[in-house]
Enzyme design. Structure first.
Site, PDB file in Angstrom:
ATOM      1  CE  LYS A 188      -2.614   3.558   1.315  1.00 46.25           C
ATOM      2  NZ  LYS A 188      -2.347   4.485   1.267  1.00 46.25           N
ATOM      3  N   GLY A 241       6.318   5.642   8.391  1.00 45.77           N
ATOM      4  CA  GLY A 241       5.972   6.833   8.664  1.00 45.77           C
ATOM      5  C   GLY A 241       5.504   7.270   9.646  1.00 45.77           C
ATOM      6  N   GLY A 246       1.303   4.788  12.584  1.00 44.81           N
ATOM      7  CA  GLY A 246       1.742   3.712  13.626  1.00 44.81           C
ATOM      8  C   GLY A 246       1.410   3.189  14.587  1.00 44.81           C
ATOM      9  CD  GLU A 263      12.127   4.500   9.105  1.00 44.40           C
ATOM     10  OE1 GLU A 263      12.273   5.572   9.459  1.00 44.40           O
ATOM     11  OE2 GLU A 263      11.927   4.629   7.897  1.00 44.40           O
ATOM     12  CB  CYS A 297      12.510   8.977   9.315  1.00 48.28           C
ATOM     13  SG  CYS A 297      12.732   7.956   9.287  1.00 48.28           S
ATOM     14  CD  GLU A 398       9.468  13.261  11.920  1.00 48.28           C
ATOM     15  OE1 GLU A 398      10.520  12.439  11.902  1.00 48.28           O
ATOM     16  OE2 GLU A 398       7.873  12.388  11.671  1.00 48.28           O
TER      17      GLU A 398
END
Length: 493
Positions: A188, A241, A246, A263, A297, A398
Site C-alpha cells: 500500500k 511513516g 504507527g 520505522e 526521518c 518532527e
C-alpha cells in the site's frame, strides 16, 4: 503487460492481474508544478481484502520455491528496473519533487540495488545449529543428548505500507527481503506518489513473480491502508511513516497478534562538541536543508552545540543554507526542491510561525522562497532557528522539512541529557575530533543508530528506532530476520 490503461489511468495489481478500481481514480500531483502526473486507482475495501486473499493463496507455493529461484527472480527484476532507469527516475521526480540526481541515484538506483541485495539474501542460510544439550532421564523421557536447529520460516502475508519521501528505495526495502524469505506481500504505497510502485510491480511481473505473490493497492484516503492492515489474511505489517499513524496500526496489530515492523518519526540530535571539525559538522547537518528537502526521518534536525563554538557553527550553517539553490528539481543547478504537497508546506510553515511565537530566532529562511519559477509548487526555504530551548515544540516535534533548530549546552553531560530528552530515538550524531570520546558518548545515546563524524550509513548495519521511533530492525541481513519467524527443531542424538 502494463497496468497503465488509457489516458494514464493506472490499474490495481491484484492476484497477478491489472484490475480496474471500484472507486475510480484520483490525481497524483507534481509538487514542483502543481500539474497532474497521472491518475492513481482508488481501491475499495473489498479489493484490498481480495489482494490479501490472493497473497494468502500464493503463499504456500512461493514459500516452498527453491531459494535459488527466488534469487533469480529478484535479480531479473533489478535488471529490468535499471534498464528503464531514465523513465522510472522521471516519474519518481514528477511524483515526489526529488532533484534529478536524487531521483536517479537515491531512488531508482537504490531501489534496484535493494532487490539485488536480497537476491543474495535469499541464498543466506536459514538454519542455525544450536549447541547440543545433555538431558538426564525424567518425566520428559530418557537421558540423552539433544540436538537443535533454529530455522527461519516466512511470517506469511506481509502488508507493506510505504512512505512518500522515496517511492523506490522504501518499498524495495520492504518487498525485496520479504520475498527473499518466502513471504507474499500486499503493498500500500503513500497516496502522494504511488505510480512508481506500480512500475516496480510491472518489473516484478516481467521477472517472473508468480500471480498473487506481489499485490499493489492504493487510495487517496486512510481507508485503503486500514483495510490492508486489518485484513484477516495479513500476518505482519511493515510500516514507514509518522508515529501517530504507527500507533494506530500497532493497536490493530496488537489486537490480532500480528507481527509488526515500524520505522517511525525522528528528531535526530546532532551533538557538536567544542573540539569538532565545524566545517564537517555544518556539511553533515546541512543535508537536512537539501536532501529530500528535509523530508527524511534520519535527518540531524536538532543541533546541540557546545556553547564555546555555538556562534561559529551557527555562522557556518547559515552560510551553508544561503548557498543552496531552491527551485525546479529538473534544473541542473537545483539543490532544494519542493516538499510533497501544499498541505505539508503549510504544516512546515505553521511550525516556523510557532517557533517565532516560542521565542526562536530565524537566522535564515523562514519565508516562502521567491524567484523565477517559484510562483507555483510547494517550496519551503532552508530555515535555521537559533535561541532555542529544549522545551520548545519546534525542538521536540518532527517538522519533516528543511528546518534545523539549534540548542546550546555547556558540558558533555548536559549535551547527552538534552539528546536523550526526546520522545524519539532513531538516529543521533556526534561530532568530535576525539573519536574515543565520540564513541563513549554514542554508547550513552538512546537511539537506534549513531553517526560519528558522519551522516553516512552502512547499509548492512541494523536500522530502527528506540522509543517512539519504531519497533524492530531491518536493513542487511537484519531485514531477513525481520520478515521471518524462528522455529526450533529438536531431536535426540
Amino acid at each position: 503487460m502494463s497496468g497503465e490503461g488509457r489516458r494514464g489511468r493506472q490499474g490495481l495489481f491484484i492476484g497477478g492481474r491489472w484490475t480496474e478500481p471500484d472507486h475510480g481514480h484520483y490525481e497524483v500531483v507534481n509538487p514542483a508544478t502543481e500539474e497532474a502526473v497521472g491518475l492513481a486507482p482508488e481501491a475499495s475495501r473489498e479489493q484490498v481484502y481480495a489482494a490479501a486473499a490472493a497473497a494468502r493463496e500464493a503463499l504456500d507455493g512461493w514459500s516452498r520455491t527453491r531459494p535459488e529461484e527466488r534469487a533469480a527472480i529478484l535479480d531479473r527484476a533489478a535488471d529490468l528496473m535499471l534498464r528503464d532507469l531514465p523513465a522510472h527516475a522521471a516519474l519518481a521526480q514528477a511524483e515526489s519533487g526529488a532533484t534529478t540526481g536524487t531521483a536517479r541515484g537515491m531512488q531508482v538506483a537504490v531501489g534496484a540495488a535493494r532487490f539485488r541485495r536480497y537476491a543474495r539474501g535469499a541464498l543466506e542460510p536459514a538454519e542455525e545449529p544450536v549447541p547440543p544439550q545433555i538431558n538426564e532421564a525424567g518425566p520428559m523421557g530418557r537421558a540423552g543428548v539433544f540436538g537443535a536447529l533454529a530455522v527461519r520460516q516466512p511470517v506469511g502475508v506481509v502488508t507493506c505500507v510505504t512512505s512518500y519521501n522515496n517511492p523506490w528505495a522504501n518499498p524495495a526495502g520492504k518487498i525485496a527481503p520479504a520475498l527473499a524469505m518466502g513471504n507474499t506481500v500486499v503493498v500500500k504505497p503513500a497516496p502522494q506518489d504511488p505510480l512508481s510502485v506500480y512500475r516496480m510491480a510491472e518489473a516484478l511481473q516481467a521477472a517472473g513473480v508468480p500471480a498473487g505473490v506481489v499485490n499493489v493497492v492504493t487510495g487517496s484516503g486512510p481507508g485503503t491502508g486500514e483495510a490492508a492492515v486489518d485484513s484477516p489474511d495479513v500476518d505482519m505489517v511493515s510500516f514507514t511513516g509518522s508515529t501517530a499513524v504507527g500507533r494506530r496500526i500497532g493497536e490493530v496489530c496488537g489486537h490480532a497478534m500480528k507481527r509488526q515492523l515500524m520505522e517511525l518519526g525522528g528528531k535526530g540530535a546532532a551533538l557538536v562538541l567544542e573540539d569538532a571539525d565545524l566545517d564537517s559538522a555544518a556539511a553533515g547537518i546541512g543535508t537536512t536543508f537539501s536532501f529530500y528537502s528535509g523530508q527524511i526521518c534520519t535527518a540531524p534536525t536538532r543541533v546541540l552545540v557546545q556553547r564555546r563554538v555555538h556562534d561559529a557553527l551557527l555562522g557556518r550553517l547559515a552560510a551553508y543554507a544561503k548557498r543552496l539553490t531552491v527551485g525546479d528539481p529538473t534544473d541542473r543547478g537545483t539543490v532544494v526542491g519542493p516538499v510533497i504537497s501544499a498541505a505539508h508546506r503549510d504544516r512546515v510553515e505553521s511550525y516556523l510561525e510557532l517557533g517565532r511565537k516560542e521565542g526562536a530566532r530565524i537566522v535564515t529562511g523562514g519565508e516562502r522562497p521567491a524567484g523565477p519559477g517559484l510562483d507555483r509548487g510547494f517550496y519551503v526555504a532552508p530555515t535555521l532557528l537559533a535561541d532555542c530551548t529544549n522545551d520548545m515544540r519546534v525542538v521536540r516535534e518532527e517538522i519533516f522539512g528543511p528546518v534545523v533548530v539549534v540548542v546550546p549546552f555547556d558540558d558533555e553531560e548536559e549535551g547527552i541529557a538534552l539528546a536523550n530528552d526526546s520522545d524519539y530515538g532513531l538516529i543521533d550524531y556526534v561530532w568530535s575530533s576525539d573519536v574515543a570520546r565520540a564513541f563513549r558518548i554514542a554508547r550513552r545515546l538512546r537511539a537506534g543508530g549513531v553517526g560519528v563524524n558522519t551522516v553516512g550509513r552502512n547499509m548492512e548495519a541494523p536500522f530502527g528506532g528506540f522509543k517512539k521511533s519504531g519497533v524492530g530492525r531491518d536493513v542487511g541481513s537484519y531485514a531477513l530476520h525481520a520478515y521471518s519467524e524462528l522455529q526450533a527443531i529438536v531431536w535426540p542424538g
